[in-house]
Write an enzyme that holds these catalytic residues in place. Sequence first.
Site, PDB file in Angstrom:
ATOM      1  N   LYS A 113       0.853  -1.185   0.000  1.00  0.00           N
ATOM      2  CA  LYS A 113       0.000   0.000   0.000  1.00  0.00           C
ATOM      3  C   LYS A 113       0.894   1.243   0.000  1.00  0.00           C
ATOM      4  O   LYS A 113       1.836   1.329   0.793  1.00  0.00           O
ATOM      5  CB  LYS A 113      -0.878  -0.026   1.261  1.00  0.00           C
ATOM      6  CG  LYS A 113      -1.995   1.003   1.273  1.00  0.00           C
ATOM      7  CD  LYS A 113      -2.835   0.867   2.545  1.00  0.00           C
ATOM      8  CE  LYS A 113      -3.548   2.164   2.865  1.00  0.00           C
ATOM      9  NZ  LYS A 113      -4.136   2.144   4.215  1.00  0.00           N
ATOM     10  N   ARG A 173     -17.092   6.688  13.283  1.00  0.00           N
ATOM     11  CA  ARG A 173     -17.505   8.029  12.900  1.00  0.00           C
ATOM     12  C   ARG A 173     -18.876   8.032  12.212  1.00  0.00           C
ATOM     13  O   ARG A 173     -19.760   8.765  12.619  1.00  0.00           O
ATOM     14  CB  ARG A 173     -16.469   8.652  11.945  1.00  0.00           C
ATOM     15  CG  ARG A 173     -15.062   8.762  12.540  1.00  0.00           C
ATOM     16  CD  ARG A 173     -14.117   9.446  11.550  1.00  0.00           C
ATOM     17  NE  ARG A 173     -14.288   8.898  10.218  1.00  0.00           N
ATOM     18  CZ  ARG A 173     -14.752   9.551   9.161  1.00  0.00           C
ATOM     19  NH1 ARG A 173     -15.074  10.830   9.278  1.00  0.00           N
ATOM     20  NH2 ARG A 173     -14.885   8.971   7.999  1.00  0.00           N
ATOM     21  N   SER A 175      -7.930  10.619   8.195  1.00  0.00           N
ATOM     22  CA  SER A 175      -6.596  10.841   7.626  1.00  0.00           C
ATOM     23  C   SER A 175      -6.664  11.151   6.139  1.00  0.00           C
ATOM     24  O   SER A 175      -5.872  11.947   5.617  1.00  0.00           O
ATOM     25  CB  SER A 175      -5.724   9.599   7.832  1.00  0.00           C
ATOM     26  OG  SER A 175      -5.537   9.359   9.205  1.00  0.00           O
TER      27      SER A 175
END
Lengths: 152, 152, 152, 152, 152, 152
Positions: A42, A91, A129
Amino acid sequence: MEKIAVFPGSFDPITVGHQSIINRAVNIFDKIIVAVGDNSEKENFFSIEQRLKWIELVFANEDRVSVSRYSGLTVDFCKKVNARFILRGLRTSADFEFERSIGQVNKQIYPEIETVFLLTTPEHTPINSSIVRDILKHGGDASMFVPPEVEF
Amino acid sequence: MEKIAVFPGSFDPITVGHQSIINRAVNIFDKIIVAVGDNSEKENFFSIEQRLKWIELVFANEDRVSVSRYSGLTVDFCKKVNARFILRGLRTSADFEFERSIGQVNKQIYPEIETVFLLTTPEHTPINSSIVRDILKHGGDASMFVPPEVEF
Amino acid sequence: MEKIAVFPGSFDPITVGHQSIINRAVNIFDKIIVAVGDNSEKENFFSIEQRLKWIELVFANEDRVSVSRYSGLTVDFCKKVNARFILRGLRTSADFEFERSIGQVNKQIYPEIETVFLLTTPEHTPINSSIVRDILKHGGDASMFVPPEVEF
Amino acid sequence: MEKIAVFPGSFDPITVGHQSIINRAVNIFDKIIVAVGDNSEKENFFSIEQRLKWIELVFANEDRVSVSRYSGLTVDFCKKVNARFILRGLRTSADFEFERSIGQVNKQIYPEIETVFLLTTPEHTPINSSIVRDILKHGGDASMFVPPEVEF
Amino acid sequence: MEKIAVFPGSFDPITVGHQSIINRAVNIFDKIIVAVGDNSEKENFFSIEQRLKWIELVFANEDRVSVSRYSGLTVDFCKKVNARFILRGLRTSADFEFERSIGQVNKQIYPEIETVFLLTTPEHTPINSSIVRDILKHGGDASMFVPPEVEF
Amino acid sequence: MEKIAVFPGSFDPITVGHQSIINRAVNIFDKIIVAVGDNSEKENFFSIEQRLKWIELVFANEDRVSVSRYSGLTVDFCKKVNARFILRGLRTSADFEFERSIGQVNKQIYPEIETVFLLTTPEHTPINSSIVRDILKHGGDASMFVPPEVEF
């Protein structure tokens, strides 16, 4: 038995949302290991070294929080460090759907490991992020979304 | 008129969730064609040959299920094989939102083709091919999430 | 074996959305029984007789569709009429979450009964019986949301 | 003070959904700037020049709509062109979750800029640029999902 | 400081889902108080006495779990019993949206009280008390969805 | 042509969330009519007179905001007061699904009326009138969730 929780993620970079979850979770667990995934395939925005260093700075005065890098499955890392808990923040309902799949699959692999969720506070709900990186890529100021120890 | 359904996907790899949907759908349709997308631009984890072979093995004893590779639009493949139905499994509301867009657009292109949905069973709800690949990439054991015929 | 599907609901009143689902489902099943719940404890806007009559009018020329009233569990009614399928339309992800619970619980009670879902068409997605009743309660014209056979 | 709204996006390509949102929004704002993101790192299907040209053609006869390319943060572009409003269309709850994060973060960066949302019409709800590109990649006909001025 | 969690609800009746959440949560907290809301204005299916008794039976051999009835705000009850944690199970994204509002509002009223969430297991995801009551109302058998101690 | 928006609701009672939406919307519209539904069949917590009075107090110094009571369809009230816009706040994706249905149905009834949405700010996202009423019913202090003009 000591209650150890792993808080896994990319932390690319750590946000005020992550910080708030960890600061509240120290009341639940004896020890929290912030586990930064070292995922070679990644592509990350900040280097693993930079990401680890920021987290160390943020929790420099909090003995119950430590930082580790890991590769491989999160549940395997938990076993290695004797953690019976995975800590995650929630969230949005999109978050929830994603976390539920991961959490239920993890439990099927290692039934003795439990994922524990805390809610982000309302003011941190829009922040992650990815949005911080997006602001930085476009030349904006993202300092209000990260702990003061994170300097770009 | 024979009731033929196409069950399209990447099947990278086929999971116990896919298997369950197909096994239940044979009670609805006369014939089910598992259609493996051969999408040259999308990078797959397992080769198209491997993915096809596994599905053939899984349904070796089920005459009503056949396997095909295809490229191009799914609805064009349906017309080619005289299928009036597209079969899809629904796991989560995130799945649903995605499938609804595709299904409604497909119907606008070819109104005579109907998408038919079955629910995954509760225990298969957290599982999809992407999670299986993720476990494999990290060196974990994913065998409980795929049919026994799938050997990594 | 004949493929019989039950399409259960309150149909208080039947909408163009219900009508469209049924008209498309006759291509999948041999017979569709529109099953109107006769739930004494739930207060309905239109009488059970009125609701049944409208559905009969709408499908007067469609031999494969019949109308029944029932009380008790939907799966018990299915067994009584030899239906192995429950037909449901999906409009929104809120619908989906609700239907998934019911469908998975039904399957746990009678594993041999399968719930099959079709999508509403985009233009019918915002419409349900509750909105129709709300328009009527406030003195509005709801005729565009119901089949022409439904006259208020 | 003139009410200027920026309608930001990739418009890769513009769809009938975008067109409908803009046509309805001219009743709310004095001027709408369709702002096409010129994001060098993101790979687009159509060139920025092509995307801009199509939008100009679509709104050639609408004085209140202009087209611009921009890079950097959307809120910075808004400040530059004196726009106090960002216009966005909402199709699905997945859209909503995404837009809420962006909208709330934008407001935190520049509190004086307000994001205003309109709903897509039901028939446009399943359509977005990504589905149009997908149809084109697979050799399908996507003309019904884009304004007539867009010729592939 | 002892870690006490309150698990609030109507438990009308307690389900296998509730039971599983509590059994797993005893590894996190020192003590769990199952708090049954005694809400005079809300009509319940089973009496408060019956609901309490069933929970007592289910956890008769688990010292760390006790049962209480309460009225008033949940956070006020937490303060009274010195609980710093509210425990909740999450089944679906609809659940999540509801729980997030309540959890964030509770935290705004008493910032020192933290809501902690566990996931239901996949097989319990479709089950809740409302579905159990619905099965009972229609004369069905709901015994597979409740602990064996609950006899209707 | 004057841009008039109707902000419809029960406002039982008005919250800081409503207040924030209205205060921001005065920059978009020339005039906002807060329209309190006088729905005889729905049982309200506060009387229509009390609800109206509180809103009047909150916007006493804002000329662009007025308060009205209405019964019947919201779109009929809009026509009566020459409003081409309905203003709504969006908090969650559950809200969104609900509002989308209503908004799209309203547009089908009167195509010339447009629903315009603003986002609640993150800190107001968990708050709605129903939670305020719940706090009051249980003897809690809800003053932080309503404008100072609302005194219980």
